[in-house]
Design a protein around this motif. Sequence first.
Motif, PDB file in Angstrom:
ATOM      1  N   CYS A 144      57.938-131.621 -33.368  1.00  0.00           N
ATOM      2  CA  CYS A 144      58.418-131.654 -31.987  1.00  0.00           C
ATOM      3  C   CYS A 144      57.223-131.573 -31.031  1.00  0.00           C
ATOM      4  CB  CYS A 144      59.366-130.483 -31.751  1.00  0.00           C
ATOM      5  SG  CYS A 144      59.857-130.289 -30.028  1.00  0.00           S
ATOM      6  N   HIS A 146      57.325-131.063 -27.833  1.00  0.00           N
ATOM      7  CA  HIS A 146      57.522-130.084 -26.767  1.00  0.00           C
ATOM      8  C   HIS A 146      56.968-128.709 -27.156  1.00  0.00           C
ATOM      9  CE1 HIS A 146      59.271-128.581 -23.103  1.00  0.00           C
ATOM     10  NE2 HIS A 146      60.023-127.702 -23.747  1.00  0.00           N
ATOM     11  N   CYS A 147      57.259-128.273 -28.394  1.00  0.00           N
ATOM     12  CA  CYS A 147      56.817-126.938 -28.817  1.00  0.00           C
ATOM     13  C   CYS A 147      55.674-127.005 -29.825  1.00  0.00           C
ATOM     14  CB  CYS A 147      57.986-126.158 -29.435  1.00  0.00           C
ATOM     15  SG  CYS A 147      58.648-126.910 -30.925  1.00  0.00           S
ATOM     16  N   CYS A 201      63.034-123.599 -28.618  1.00  0.00           N
ATOM     17  CA  CYS A 201      62.639-124.805 -27.893  1.00  0.00           C
ATOM     18  C   CYS A 201      63.887-125.625 -27.523  1.00  0.00           C
ATOM     19  CB  CYS A 201      61.703-125.626 -28.789  1.00  0.00           C
ATOM     20  SG  CYS A 201      61.440-127.314 -28.262  1.00  0.00           S
ATOM     21  N   CYS A 204      64.087-129.202 -29.588  1.00  0.00           N
ATOM     22  CA  CYS A 204      64.386-129.267 -31.032  1.00  0.00           C
ATOM     23  C   CYS A 204      65.293-128.120 -31.473  1.00  0.00           C
ATOM     24  CB  CYS A 204      63.099-129.258 -31.838  1.00  0.00           C
ATOM     25  SG  CYS A 204      62.157-127.722 -31.689  1.00  0.00           S
TER      26      CYS A 204
HETATM   27 ZN   LIG Z   1      60.497-128.061 -30.154  1.00  0.00          ZN
END
Ligand SMILES: [Zn+2]
Length: 373
Positions: A144, A146-147, A201, A204
Amino acid sequence: MRRDPYEVLGVARGTEDGEIKRTFRKLARELHPDVNRHDPEAEEKFKEAAEAYEILSDPERRATYDRYGFEGLDSRGFSSQAHGFGSFADIFDAFFGGDPFGGSFGRGPGRVQGGDLAVEVEISLEDAARGVEAEVAYELVDTCEHCHGNGAEPGTPIETCERCGGAGRLRAVTRTAFGQLVREQACDVCGGDGKVPTQPCVECQGRGRRAVRKSLKIDVPAGIADEQRIRLSGRGNAGERGGPPGDLYVLVRVAEDERFLRDGSDLVTVVDIPAPAAALGSSVNVPTLEGDEEIEVPAGTQPGTVVTLRGRGMPAIGRGRRGDQRVVLNVVIPRNLSERQRELLEELRDSITEHNLEEPDESLLAKVRRAFR
Ligand SMILES: [Zn+2]
Ligand SMILES: [Zn+2]
Protein backbone atom coordinates in the motif's frame (compact mmCIF):
# COMPACT_ATOMS: atom_id res chain seq x y z
CA MET A 1 8.97 -47.62 -10.37
CA ARG A 2 10.00 -45.57 -7.35
CA ARG A 3 12.67 -43.04 -8.15
CA ASP A 4 15.62 -42.38 -5.91
CA PRO A 5 14.55 -39.55 -3.54
CA TYR A 6 17.88 -37.75 -4.01
CA GLU A 7 17.29 -37.82 -7.74
CA VAL A 8 13.69 -36.59 -7.36
CA LEU A 9 14.80 -33.56 -5.37
CA GLY A 10 17.94 -33.15 -7.45
CA VAL A 11 20.32 -33.11 -4.47
CA ALA A 12 23.55 -34.98 -3.74
CA ARG A 13 23.72 -37.79 -1.18
CA GLY A 14 25.47 -35.86 1.54
CA THR A 15 23.33 -32.72 1.26
CA GLU A 16 22.58 -31.19 4.66
CA ASP A 17 19.03 -30.99 6.05
CA GLY A 18 18.57 -27.25 5.62
CA GLU A 19 19.49 -27.43 1.96
CA ILE A 20 17.11 -30.34 1.39
CA LYS A 21 14.31 -28.35 2.97
CA ARG A 22 15.07 -25.30 0.81
CA THR A 23 15.24 -27.43 -2.33
CA PHE A 24 11.92 -29.07 -1.57
CA ARG A 25 10.22 -25.75 -0.85
CA LYS A 26 11.47 -24.34 -4.12
CA LEU A 27 10.27 -27.40 -6.00
CA ALA A 28 6.93 -27.32 -4.21
CA ARG A 29 6.42 -23.73 -5.24
CA GLU A 30 7.20 -24.54 -8.85
CA LEU A 31 4.78 -27.45 -8.90
CA HIS A 32 1.95 -25.63 -7.13
CA PRO A 33 -1.30 -25.91 -9.13
CA ASP A 34 -1.85 -22.16 -9.11
CA VAL A 35 1.30 -21.85 -11.17
CA ASN A 36 0.98 -25.11 -13.04
CA ARG A 37 -2.55 -25.18 -14.31
CA HIS A 38 -1.31 -26.38 -17.68
CA ASP A 39 0.71 -29.32 -16.48
CA PRO A 40 -1.60 -32.24 -15.68
CA GLU A 41 1.34 -34.15 -14.23
CA ALA A 42 2.18 -31.45 -11.70
CA GLU A 43 0.21 -33.08 -8.92
CA GLU A 44 1.87 -36.47 -9.43
CA LYS A 45 5.28 -34.82 -9.60
CA PHE A 46 4.50 -32.94 -6.44
CA LYS A 47 3.48 -36.09 -4.60
CA GLU A 48 6.67 -37.78 -5.74
CA ALA A 49 8.66 -34.84 -4.42
CA ALA A 50 6.71 -34.89 -1.14
CA GLU A 51 7.45 -38.58 -0.75
CA ALA A 52 11.14 -37.98 -1.38
CA TYR A 53 11.16 -35.14 1.13
CA GLU A 54 9.36 -37.30 3.66
CA ILE A 55 12.24 -39.77 3.55
CA LEU A 56 15.13 -37.31 3.41
CA SER A 57 13.79 -34.95 6.07
CA ASP A 58 13.51 -37.70 8.68
CA PRO A 59 16.99 -38.71 9.96
CA GLU A 60 15.92 -42.28 10.76
CA ARG A 61 14.26 -42.86 7.42
CA ARG A 62 17.07 -41.22 5.57
CA ALA A 63 19.67 -43.43 7.29
CA THR A 64 17.58 -46.51 6.56
CA TYR A 65 17.19 -45.55 2.94
CA ASP A 66 20.91 -44.78 2.58
CA ARG A 67 21.84 -48.24 3.85
CA TYR A 68 19.04 -50.50 2.60
CA GLY A 69 17.09 -48.55 -0.04
CA PHE A 70 13.30 -48.69 -0.41
CA GLU A 71 13.25 -52.32 0.72
CA GLY A 72 14.73 -51.31 4.03
CA LEU A 73 12.05 -48.66 4.49
CA ASP A 74 9.30 -51.11 3.60
CA SER A 75 10.56 -53.83 5.92
CA ARG A 76 10.76 -51.39 8.83
CA GLY A 77 7.23 -50.22 8.25
CA PHE A 78 8.06 -46.73 7.03
CA SER A 79 5.25 -46.13 4.61
CA SER A 80 4.66 -42.88 2.80
CA GLN A 81 1.81 -40.65 3.81
CA ALA A 82 2.16 -38.36 0.85
CA HIS A 83 -0.32 -40.24 -1.31
CA GLY A 84 -2.88 -40.36 1.45
CA PHE A 85 -3.46 -36.64 1.36
CA GLY A 86 -6.49 -35.26 -0.39
CA SER A 87 -5.07 -32.13 -1.89
CA PHE A 88 -2.04 -29.93 -2.30
CA ALA A 89 -3.30 -27.74 0.51
CA ASP A 90 -3.26 -30.68 2.93
CA ILE A 91 0.29 -31.58 1.99
CA PHE A 92 1.53 -28.05 2.35
CA ASP A 93 -0.22 -27.81 5.65
CA ALA A 94 1.43 -30.97 6.95
CA PHE A 95 4.91 -29.99 5.79
CA PHE A 96 4.97 -26.28 6.27
CA GLY A 97 1.96 -25.41 8.38
CA GLY A 98 0.17 -23.43 5.73
CA ASP A 99 -0.12 -22.66 2.10
CA PRO A 100 3.18 -21.50 0.64
CA PHE A 101 1.55 -18.60 -1.14
CA GLY A 102 -0.46 -17.34 1.77
CA GLY A 103 1.63 -18.34 4.67
CA SER A 104 4.91 -19.56 5.89
CA PHE A 105 7.40 -19.16 3.08
CA GLY A 106 9.23 -16.31 4.70
CA ARG A 107 12.96 -15.83 4.47
CA GLY A 108 13.39 -14.45 7.94
CA PRO A 109 11.45 -14.13 11.17
CA GLY A 110 7.98 -12.86 10.46
CA ARG A 111 8.69 -12.25 6.80
CA VAL A 112 6.48 -13.86 4.24
CA GLN A 113 7.25 -14.11 0.55
CA GLY A 114 4.52 -12.84 -1.76
CA GLY A 115 2.54 -15.27 -3.88
CA ASP A 116 3.32 -16.16 -7.47
CA LEU A 117 1.01 -15.08 -10.27
CA ALA A 118 0.25 -16.39 -13.73
CA VAL A 119 -0.91 -14.38 -16.74
CA GLU A 120 -1.47 -15.24 -20.39
CA VAL A 121 -0.38 -13.32 -23.46
CA GLU A 122 -1.21 -14.12 -27.08
CA ILE A 123 1.17 -13.27 -29.93
CA SER A 124 1.12 -13.91 -33.68
CA LEU A 125 3.31 -16.48 -35.38
CA GLU A 126 5.32 -13.69 -37.04
CA ASP A 127 6.01 -12.15 -33.65
CA ALA A 128 6.99 -15.59 -32.30
CA ALA A 129 9.47 -15.86 -35.19
CA ARG A 130 10.99 -12.42 -34.74
CA GLY A 131 10.68 -12.02 -31.00
CA VAL A 132 8.49 -9.23 -29.68
CA GLU A 133 7.94 -6.88 -26.81
CA ALA A 134 4.49 -7.80 -25.50
CA GLU A 135 2.43 -5.99 -22.94
CA VAL A 136 0.70 -7.92 -20.18
CA ALA A 137 -1.86 -6.48 -17.80
CA TYR A 138 -2.57 -8.25 -14.53
CA GLU A 139 -3.82 -7.74 -11.04
CA LEU A 140 -1.52 -8.19 -8.10
CA VAL A 141 -1.32 -7.53 -4.40
CA ASP A 142 1.13 -4.69 -3.96
CA THR A 143 2.44 -2.77 -0.98
CA CYS A 144 0.00 0.00 0.00
CA GLU A 145 1.47 3.33 -1.05
CA HIS A 146 -0.49 5.29 1.50
CA CYS A 147 0.96 3.58 4.60
CA HIS A 148 4.08 2.09 2.94
CA GLY A 149 2.98 -1.34 4.11
CA ASN A 150 2.84 -0.83 7.87
CA GLY A 151 -0.97 -0.70 7.94
CA ALA A 152 -1.20 2.45 10.06
CA GLU A 153 -2.73 5.71 8.96
CA PRO A 154 0.30 7.99 8.48
CA GLY A 155 1.09 9.97 11.63
CA THR A 156 -0.77 7.63 14.02
CA PRO A 157 0.98 5.43 16.64
CA ILE A 158 1.59 1.69 16.38
CA GLU A 159 1.35 -0.36 19.58
CA THR A 160 2.69 -3.72 20.73
CA CYS A 161 0.22 -6.57 20.18
CA GLU A 162 -1.32 -7.74 23.45
CA ARG A 163 -2.13 -11.27 22.30
CA CYS A 164 1.41 -12.33 21.39
CA GLY A 165 3.27 -9.81 23.50
CA GLY A 166 4.97 -8.49 20.40
CA ALA A 167 6.50 -11.81 19.29
CA GLY A 168 4.18 -12.12 16.32
CA ARG A 169 4.06 -15.91 16.72
CA LEU A 170 1.82 -18.28 18.66
CA ARG A 171 2.59 -21.93 19.33
CA ALA A 172 0.03 -24.46 18.24
CA VAL A 173 -0.09 -28.25 18.49
CA THR A 174 -1.79 -30.12 15.66
CA ARG A 175 -2.26 -33.76 14.80
CA THR A 176 -1.36 -34.71 11.24
CA ALA A 177 -0.63 -37.92 9.37
CA PHE A 178 2.96 -37.53 10.54
CA GLY A 179 2.03 -37.54 14.18
CA GLN A 180 1.93 -34.59 16.51
CA LEU A 181 3.30 -31.41 15.05
CA VAL A 182 4.20 -28.49 17.25
CA ARG A 183 4.45 -25.45 15.13
CA GLU A 184 4.53 -21.74 15.35
CA GLN A 185 1.74 -19.84 13.77
CA ALA A 186 1.45 -16.21 12.93
CA CYS A 187 -0.50 -14.36 15.60
CA ASP A 188 -4.11 -13.98 14.50
CA VAL A 189 -4.45 -10.50 15.94
CA CYS A 190 -1.37 -8.75 14.54
CA GLY A 191 -0.82 -11.20 11.66
CA GLY A 192 2.81 -11.72 12.71
CA ASP A 193 3.83 -8.11 12.99
CA GLY A 194 3.88 -8.06 16.77
CA LYS A 195 2.47 -4.57 16.44
CA VAL A 196 -0.99 -3.23 15.79
CA PRO A 197 -1.85 0.18 14.40
CA THR A 198 -4.11 2.23 16.61
CA GLN A 199 -5.70 3.71 13.52
CA PRO A 200 -5.72 1.42 10.48
CA CYS A 201 -4.74 2.90 7.12
CA VAL A 202 -7.85 4.14 5.33
CA GLU A 203 -6.61 2.96 1.94
CA CYS A 204 -5.83 -0.69 2.79
CA GLN A 205 -7.86 -1.04 6.03
CA GLY A 206 -4.67 -1.87 7.92
CA ARG A 207 -3.60 -4.78 5.72
CA GLY A 208 -0.56 -2.96 4.37
CA ARG A 209 -1.17 -4.40 0.93
CA ARG A 210 -3.79 -3.80 -1.71
CA ALA A 211 -4.86 -5.14 -5.08
CA VAL A 212 -3.69 -3.05 -8.01
CA ARG A 213 -3.72 -3.44 -11.77
CA LYS A 214 -0.37 -3.29 -13.45
CA SER A 215 0.86 -3.56 -16.97
CA LEU A 216 4.29 -4.70 -17.90
CA LYS A 217 6.28 -4.93 -21.10
CA ILE A 218 8.01 -8.27 -21.51
CA ASP A 219 10.54 -9.46 -24.05
CA VAL A 220 9.29 -12.60 -25.76
CA PRO A 221 12.32 -14.35 -27.30
CA ALA A 222 12.33 -15.29 -30.99
CA GLY A 223 11.36 -18.92 -31.56
CA ILE A 224 9.08 -19.30 -28.55
CA ALA A 225 6.57 -22.16 -28.83
CA ASP A 226 2.91 -22.14 -27.92
CA GLU A 227 2.32 -22.69 -24.18
CA GLN A 228 5.88 -21.88 -23.12
CA ARG A 229 6.21 -19.95 -19.88
CA ILE A 230 8.41 -17.00 -19.07
CA ARG A 231 9.26 -16.45 -15.40
CA LEU A 232 9.66 -12.89 -14.21
CA SER A 233 11.33 -13.03 -10.87
CA GLY A 234 9.92 -10.69 -8.22
CA ARG A 235 6.98 -9.47 -10.32
CA GLY A 236 4.35 -11.37 -8.34
CA ASN A 237 2.48 -10.35 -5.21
CA ALA A 238 4.27 -8.19 -2.64
CA GLY A 239 5.68 -9.98 0.38
CA GLU A 240 4.55 -9.28 3.91
CA ARG A 241 6.59 -7.69 6.70
CA GLY A 242 9.55 -7.09 4.42
CA GLY A 243 9.39 -10.50 2.75
CA PRO A 244 10.39 -10.70 -0.92
CA PRO A 245 7.75 -10.53 -3.67
CA GLY A 246 6.61 -13.63 -5.55
CA ASP A 247 7.22 -14.33 -9.22
CA LEU A 248 5.11 -13.71 -12.30
CA TYR A 249 4.71 -16.49 -14.83
CA VAL A 250 3.70 -15.43 -18.32
CA LEU A 251 2.12 -18.17 -20.39
CA VAL A 252 2.73 -17.38 -24.05
CA ARG A 253 0.08 -18.46 -26.52
CA VAL A 254 1.06 -18.36 -30.18
CA ALA A 255 -2.06 -17.74 -32.30
CA GLU A 256 -2.77 -20.17 -35.11
CA ASP A 257 -1.87 -18.90 -38.55
CA GLU A 258 -3.97 -20.27 -41.40
CA ARG A 259 -1.03 -20.02 -43.81
CA PHE A 260 1.44 -22.06 -41.77
CA LEU A 261 1.46 -25.22 -39.73
CA ARG A 262 4.28 -25.39 -37.22
CA ASP A 263 6.31 -28.56 -36.90
CA GLY A 264 8.98 -27.91 -34.32
CA SER A 265 11.08 -25.18 -35.87
CA ASP A 266 9.85 -26.05 -39.39
CA LEU A 267 6.84 -24.47 -41.05
CA VAL A 268 4.56 -26.31 -43.47
CA THR A 269 2.57 -24.52 -46.18
CA VAL A 270 0.15 -26.04 -48.70
CA VAL A 271 -0.05 -24.30 -52.08
CA ASP A 272 -2.66 -25.14 -54.72
CA ILE A 273 -1.52 -25.46 -58.32
CA PRO A 274 -3.89 -26.29 -61.25
CA ALA A 275 -3.09 -29.62 -62.93
CA PRO A 276 -2.27 -28.07 -66.36
CA ALA A 277 0.21 -25.64 -64.74
CA ALA A 278 1.84 -28.54 -62.86
CA ALA A 279 2.11 -30.44 -66.15
CA LEU A 280 3.60 -27.49 -68.04
CA GLY A 281 5.78 -26.10 -65.26
CA SER A 282 4.92 -22.78 -63.69
CA SER A 283 5.75 -20.30 -60.99
CA VAL A 284 3.57 -20.14 -57.86
CA ASN A 285 3.22 -17.65 -55.04
CA VAL A 286 4.22 -18.99 -51.62
CA PRO A 287 3.52 -17.12 -48.37
CA THR A 288 6.60 -16.96 -46.14
CA LEU A 289 7.27 -15.19 -42.86
CA GLU A 290 9.01 -12.49 -44.93
CA GLY A 291 6.06 -12.02 -47.30
CA ASP A 292 5.02 -13.69 -50.55
CA GLU A 293 7.70 -15.33 -52.62
CA GLU A 294 7.61 -16.80 -56.13
CA ILE A 295 8.99 -20.27 -56.59
CA GLU A 296 9.49 -22.16 -59.86
CA VAL A 297 7.68 -25.46 -60.26
CA PRO A 298 9.18 -27.77 -62.91
CA ALA A 299 7.11 -29.37 -65.70
CA GLY A 300 5.58 -32.70 -64.65
CA THR A 301 5.24 -31.77 -60.95
CA GLN A 302 3.19 -34.44 -59.16
CA PRO A 303 0.61 -34.02 -56.36
CA GLY A 304 2.19 -33.88 -52.92
CA THR A 305 5.62 -32.80 -54.14
CA VAL A 306 7.43 -31.01 -51.32
CA VAL A 307 9.69 -28.04 -52.00
CA THR A 308 11.95 -27.13 -49.08
CA LEU A 309 12.88 -23.51 -48.50
CA ARG A 310 15.99 -23.80 -46.34
CA GLY A 311 16.21 -21.53 -43.33
CA ARG A 312 12.77 -20.01 -43.81
CA GLY A 313 11.15 -21.61 -40.76
CA MET A 314 11.18 -20.57 -37.10
CA PRO A 315 14.35 -19.76 -35.17
CA ALA A 316 15.28 -22.02 -32.27
CA ILE A 317 15.41 -20.16 -28.96
CA GLY A 318 18.93 -19.11 -28.13
CA ARG A 319 20.38 -20.57 -31.31
CA GLY A 320 21.02 -18.85 -34.60
CA ARG A 321 19.87 -21.43 -37.09
CA ARG A 322 16.32 -21.23 -38.38
CA GLY A 323 14.22 -24.24 -39.37
CA ASP A 324 12.98 -24.83 -42.92
CA GLN A 325 9.72 -24.07 -44.66
CA ARG A 326 8.25 -27.08 -46.42
CA VAL A 327 5.92 -26.19 -49.29
CA VAL A 328 3.52 -28.99 -50.23
CA LEU A 329 2.32 -28.62 -53.81
CA ASN A 330 -1.31 -29.60 -53.97
CA VAL A 331 -2.11 -30.28 -57.61
CA VAL A 332 -5.78 -29.43 -58.15
CA ILE A 333 -7.91 -30.94 -60.96
CA PRO A 334 -9.96 -28.12 -62.54
CA ARG A 335 -13.70 -28.15 -61.79
CA ASN A 336 -16.72 -26.30 -63.29
CA LEU A 337 -15.37 -26.54 -66.84
CA SER A 338 -16.60 -24.22 -69.59
CA GLU A 339 -17.59 -25.64 -72.99
CA ARG A 340 -14.24 -24.64 -74.45
CA GLN A 341 -12.20 -26.07 -71.56
CA ARG A 342 -14.09 -29.33 -71.84
CA GLU A 343 -13.22 -29.56 -75.56
CA LEU A 344 -9.54 -28.87 -74.84
CA LEU A 345 -9.42 -31.46 -72.07
CA GLU A 346 -11.17 -34.07 -74.21
CA GLU A 347 -8.61 -33.45 -76.91
CA LEU A 348 -5.81 -33.72 -74.33
CA ARG A 349 -7.28 -36.89 -72.82
CA ASP A 350 -7.49 -38.58 -76.22
CA SER A 351 -3.87 -37.71 -76.88
CA ILE A 352 -2.55 -39.18 -73.59
CA THR A 353 -0.43 -42.30 -73.93
CA GLU A 354 1.31 -44.57 -71.43
CA HIS A 355 4.43 -42.49 -72.04
CA ASN A 356 2.79 -39.46 -70.38
CA LEU A 357 2.20 -41.36 -67.11
CA GLU A 358 5.52 -43.00 -66.51
CA GLU A 359 8.29 -41.73 -64.38
CA PRO A 360 11.67 -42.90 -65.68
CA ASP A 361 12.78 -46.20 -64.10
CA GLU A 362 10.00 -46.19 -61.52
CA SER A 363 9.19 -49.52 -59.89
CA LEU A 364 5.62 -50.59 -59.18
CA LEU A 365 6.25 -50.25 -55.45
CA ALA A 366 7.55 -46.71 -55.92
CA LYS A 367 4.44 -45.95 -57.95
CA VAL A 368 2.15 -47.25 -55.20
CA ARG A 369 4.05 -45.20 -52.62
CA ARG A 370 3.64 -42.10 -54.76
CA ALA A 371 -0.07 -42.71 -55.16
CA PHE A 372 -0.63 -42.97 -51.41
CA ARG A 373 1.61 -40.30 -50.03
ZN1 LIG B 1 -2.27 1.25 3.73
ZN1 LIG C 1 0.13 -10.45 17.87
